[in-house]
Motif scaffolding. Structure first.
Motif, PDB file in Angstrom:
ATOM      1  N   ASP A  17      28.759   3.178 -35.510  1.00 38.46           N
ATOM      2  CA  ASP A  17      28.305   3.870 -34.306  1.00 38.46           C
ATOM      3  C   ASP A  17      27.448   5.099 -34.597  1.00 38.46           C
ATOM      4  O   ASP A  17      27.097   5.847 -33.683  1.00 38.46           O
ATOM      5  CB  ASP A  17      29.509   4.263 -33.438  1.00 38.46           C
ATOM      6  N   LEU A  20      24.256   5.697 -32.312  1.00 35.67           N
ATOM      7  CA  LEU A  20      24.579   6.233 -30.985  1.00 35.67           C
ATOM      8  C   LEU A  20      24.923   7.710 -31.080  1.00 35.67           C
ATOM      9  O   LEU A  20      24.404   8.532 -30.311  1.00 35.67           O
ATOM     10  CB  LEU A  20      25.754   5.468 -30.360  1.00 35.67           C
ATOM     11  N   SER A  67      30.912   1.478 -23.618  1.00 30.55           N
ATOM     12  CA  SER A  67      29.878   0.438 -23.529  1.00 30.55           C
ATOM     13  C   SER A  67      29.951  -0.261 -22.184  1.00 30.55           C
ATOM     14  O   SER A  67      31.034  -0.395 -21.602  1.00 30.55           O
ATOM     15  CB  SER A  67      30.057  -0.613 -24.632  1.00 30.55           C
ATOM     16  N   GLU A  68      28.801  -0.723 -21.711  1.00 31.22           N
ATOM     17  CA  GLU A  68      28.758  -1.536 -20.499  1.00 31.22           C
ATOM     18  C   GLU A  68      29.304  -2.920 -20.810  1.00 31.22           C
ATOM     19  O   GLU A  68      28.925  -3.528 -21.820  1.00 31.22           O
ATOM     20  CB  GLU A  68      27.321  -1.720 -20.014  1.00 31.22           C
ATOM     21  N   SER A  71      26.187  -5.699 -20.195  1.00 35.43           N
ATOM     22  CA  SER A  71      25.074  -5.776 -21.145  1.00 35.43           C
ATOM     23  C   SER A  71      25.488  -5.563 -22.591  1.00 35.43           C
ATOM     24  O   SER A  71      24.746  -5.908 -23.505  1.00 35.43           O
ATOM     25  CB  SER A  71      24.022  -4.721 -20.789  1.00 35.43           C
ATOM     26  N   LYS A  73      25.544  -2.703 -23.842  1.00 37.67           N
ATOM     27  CA  LYS A  73      24.841  -1.490 -24.269  1.00 37.67           C
ATOM     28  C   LYS A  73      25.809  -0.323 -24.388  1.00 37.67           C
ATOM     29  O   LYS A  73      26.693  -0.141 -23.547  1.00 37.67           O
ATOM     30  CB  LYS A  73      23.747  -1.118 -23.266  1.00 37.67           C
ATOM     31  N   GLN A  74      25.615   0.469 -25.428  1.00 37.60           N
ATOM     32  CA  GLN A  74      26.408   1.667 -25.611  1.00 37.60           C
ATOM     33  C   GLN A  74      25.911   2.751 -24.666  1.00 37.60           C
ATOM     34  O   GLN A  74      24.713   3.030 -24.593  1.00 37.60           O
ATOM     35  CB  GLN A  74      26.343   2.143 -27.056  1.00 37.60           C
ATOM     36  N   VAL A  75      26.853   3.356 -23.953  1.00 34.41           N
ATOM     37  CA  VAL A  75      26.569   4.340 -22.915  1.00 34.41           C
ATOM     38  C   VAL A  75      26.732   5.756 -23.456  1.00 34.41           C
ATOM     39  O   VAL A  75      25.959   6.655 -23.118  1.00 34.41           O
ATOM     40  CB  VAL A  75      27.526   4.117 -21.725  1.00 34.41           C
ATOM     41  N   GLU A  98      19.931   7.760 -19.691  1.00 34.61           N
ATOM     42  CA  GLU A  98      19.585   6.567 -18.909  1.00 34.61           C
ATOM     43  C   GLU A  98      20.783   5.985 -18.162  1.00 34.61           C
ATOM     44  O   GLU A  98      20.628   5.131 -17.287  1.00 34.61           O
ATOM     45  CB  GLU A  98      18.904   5.491 -19.768  1.00 34.61           C
ATOM     46  N   PHE A  99      21.991   6.477 -18.478  1.00 30.13           N
ATOM     47  CA  PHE A  99      23.193   6.009 -17.787  1.00 30.13           C
ATOM     48  C   PHE A  99      23.754   7.041 -16.811  1.00 30.13           C
ATOM     49  O   PHE A  99      24.796   6.815 -16.212  1.00 30.13           O
ATOM     50  CB  PHE A  99      24.248   5.590 -18.811  1.00 30.13           C
TER      51      PHE A  99
END
Length: 175
Positions: A17, A20, A67-68, A71, A73-75, A98-99
């Motif tokens: 990670d 991120l 994460s979502e 998708s 995707k890591q938030v 973006e989240f």
């Protein structure tokens, strides 16, 4: 360990990670609200500290990756930081811009706090937000935190002294 909500999963931070974690600590929008831009060495030290196994008496942080589900995707990240006060855990979270505005911070923090109270019988949780970060204050309020103290000119970001807003959640209060 994996926590799950309607839209998110939360799991322990791993060495994979790093991208991120590095991105969260280098994003100008995140930095503007939370801290001065750290060096890569400082970010790496924080990251490595968060990889250690955690218990309530630990003097190092617990970090979960958000994460979502839809998708993958890591938030962002959430968890406990090392608290200076006995019997009080300090919570923190960082999300990629973006989240923002999707309710992910509130959803993930509520799930994390529910888990921590059940797993470790956490009694009190605190959070500190720099003045002007109204989004984080709203998240804390939605999760039941109360503003208990304003510490004037307590934290500096980009050469500007800001008030610290101290929030507290009494996990034993069932009202």
């Amino acid at each position: 360990m994996i926590l799950s909500t309607a839209r998110l999963t939360l799991r322990l931070l791993t060495v994979d990670d790093w991208p991120l974690f590095f991105a969260l600590h280098n994003n100008s929008v995140v930095i503007k609200k939370c801290f001065d831009k750290p060096s890569e060495a400082q970010i790496r030290a924080k990251f490595n500290e968060r990889l250690k196994p955690w218990r309530p008496a630990s003097n190092h942080p617990l970090c979960l990756v958000i994460s979502e589900k839809s998708s993958g995707k890591q938030v962002g990240v959430t968890g406990f930081t090392a608290s200076q006060l006995p019997d009080i855990q300090e919570v923190g979270y960082l999300l990629l811009p973006e989240f923002y505005g999707r309710g992910y911070a509130t959803e993930s923090l509520q799930a994390f706090l529910t888990w921590a109270r059940g797993e470790f019988n956490i009694q009190m949780v605190k959070a500190v937000v720099s003045a002007g970060n109204r989004g984080s204050e709203k998240v804390l309020e939605k999760c039941g935190f109360k503003l208990v103290r304003v510490e004037p000119l307590a934290y500096e970001i980009a050469g500007v002294l800001l008030d610290d807003h101290h929030f507290l959640l009494d996990c034993t209060d069932n009202s």
